[in-house]
Design an enzyme around this catalytic site. Sequence first.
Site, PDB file in Angstrom:
ATOM      1  CE1 TYR A   1      -3.430  -2.575  -0.037  1.00  0.00           C
ATOM      2  CE2 TYR A   1      -3.890  -2.137   2.268  1.00  0.00           C
ATOM      3  CZ  TYR A   1      -4.168  -2.803   1.097  1.00  0.00           C
ATOM      4  OH  TYR A   1      -5.208  -3.714   1.070  1.00  0.00           O
TER       5      TYR A   1
ATOM      6  CG  LEU B   1     -17.894   2.796   3.124  1.00  0.00           C
ATOM      7  CD1 LEU B   1     -17.024   3.958   3.590  1.00  0.00           C
ATOM      8  CD2 LEU B   1     -19.306   2.934   3.666  1.00  0.00           C
ATOM      9  CB  ALA B   2     -20.691   0.744  -2.787  1.00  0.00           C
TER      10      ALA B   2
ATOM     11  N   GLY C   1     -18.139   4.779  -2.807  1.00  0.00           N
ATOM     12  CA  GLY C   1     -18.867   6.046  -2.740  1.00  0.00           C
ATOM     13  C   GLY C   1     -20.019   6.166  -3.707  1.00  0.00           C
TER      14      GLY C   1
ATOM     15  CD  GLU D   1     -16.908  12.051 -15.233  1.00  0.00           C
ATOM     16  OE1 GLU D   1     -17.252  12.005 -16.436  1.00  0.00           O
ATOM     17  OE2 GLU D   1     -15.782  12.436 -14.855  1.00  0.00           O
TER      18      GLU D   1
END
Length: 330
Positions: A66, A237-238, A240, A248
């Site tokens: 990471y 959390l998918a 967002g 978009e």
Amino acid sequence: MQGETPAPGQSGLPGQSGQELIYGCMGLGGSWSAEPYATAHVEQAAAAIDAALDSGISLFDHADIYRSGKSEAVFGEVLAITPGLRERIRLQTKCGIRLNEQGLETHYDLSRDSILERVNGSLKRLKTDYVDVLLLHRPDPLADPAEVASAVGQLMQEGKVRQVGVSNMSAPQIEMLQDYLETPVVANQLEMSLLKRAWLESTVLVNHAEGLDYSFPHGTVEYCSRQGITLQAYGALARGHYSGAPPESPTPAEAATAALVAGMAKAKGTTREAILLGWLMRHPAGIAPVIGTANPDRIRACAGAARVAAAMTRAEWYRLWVTARGSNIP
């Protein structure tokens, strides 16, 4: 070594109740380049850790790759300047993926030497002498399970690793590895969310043509539940999609789901994040969501997820699922 290796079932990991959130540290440490981290990145990590602790989170998830190791490094800096913090938290990290080495963009390496090398590197960056859990990050087709078990056994004997888990593995892969390990696999980290539903769709699309659209290995969720292996859900959390960061050009299903999540949150006096995480935690397999945001406000917005899960009705749970899939279930 700090303390003894816990006996099976005494790990402090989320159990079958699933009533625990995990903080995923992938967003900490700045860029993914080799560029050094800055003081601001350490401050960002400290703020995220504080928000997680305020939200009742005590398990922090890392991986050696990471931010090119900088996620662990900035976390280690916070540990070093915060007396008593290490004793208040649990750390897990992952190894097994190598990036931009030997002319390859990505390859996997669960050889004995690699596991030992990467774990020792993680401990140095984290400024600690042990991690509570080591996850094997991806299945390595060239891995010798006896060699993996030897490395894990040595690390546990040295007190550097207390428990072992996996990530992105199927039931048969875990079974084979468990045949060689002298310690139980305690966790399997998979992508699971209201957006990424292959883990769920595979359970109802058996003997149904639509099931061919999902590659998730059927039976893995059931196997982990049966064996007491905690399912840790990354991407919980998918991304967002349904809680403030829509794509978009959202699909009709995505737009409808975002509206439904917002409406449920308002009606229940909670947050959209808590609705999404509560939906996962409502599942009887005991899913422990991993929260990946570095935004302290959004971290704190997740705190009510367990309460939402406990109160969520069967009809509410199914309504979220059916709306997200954009069609009825068979």
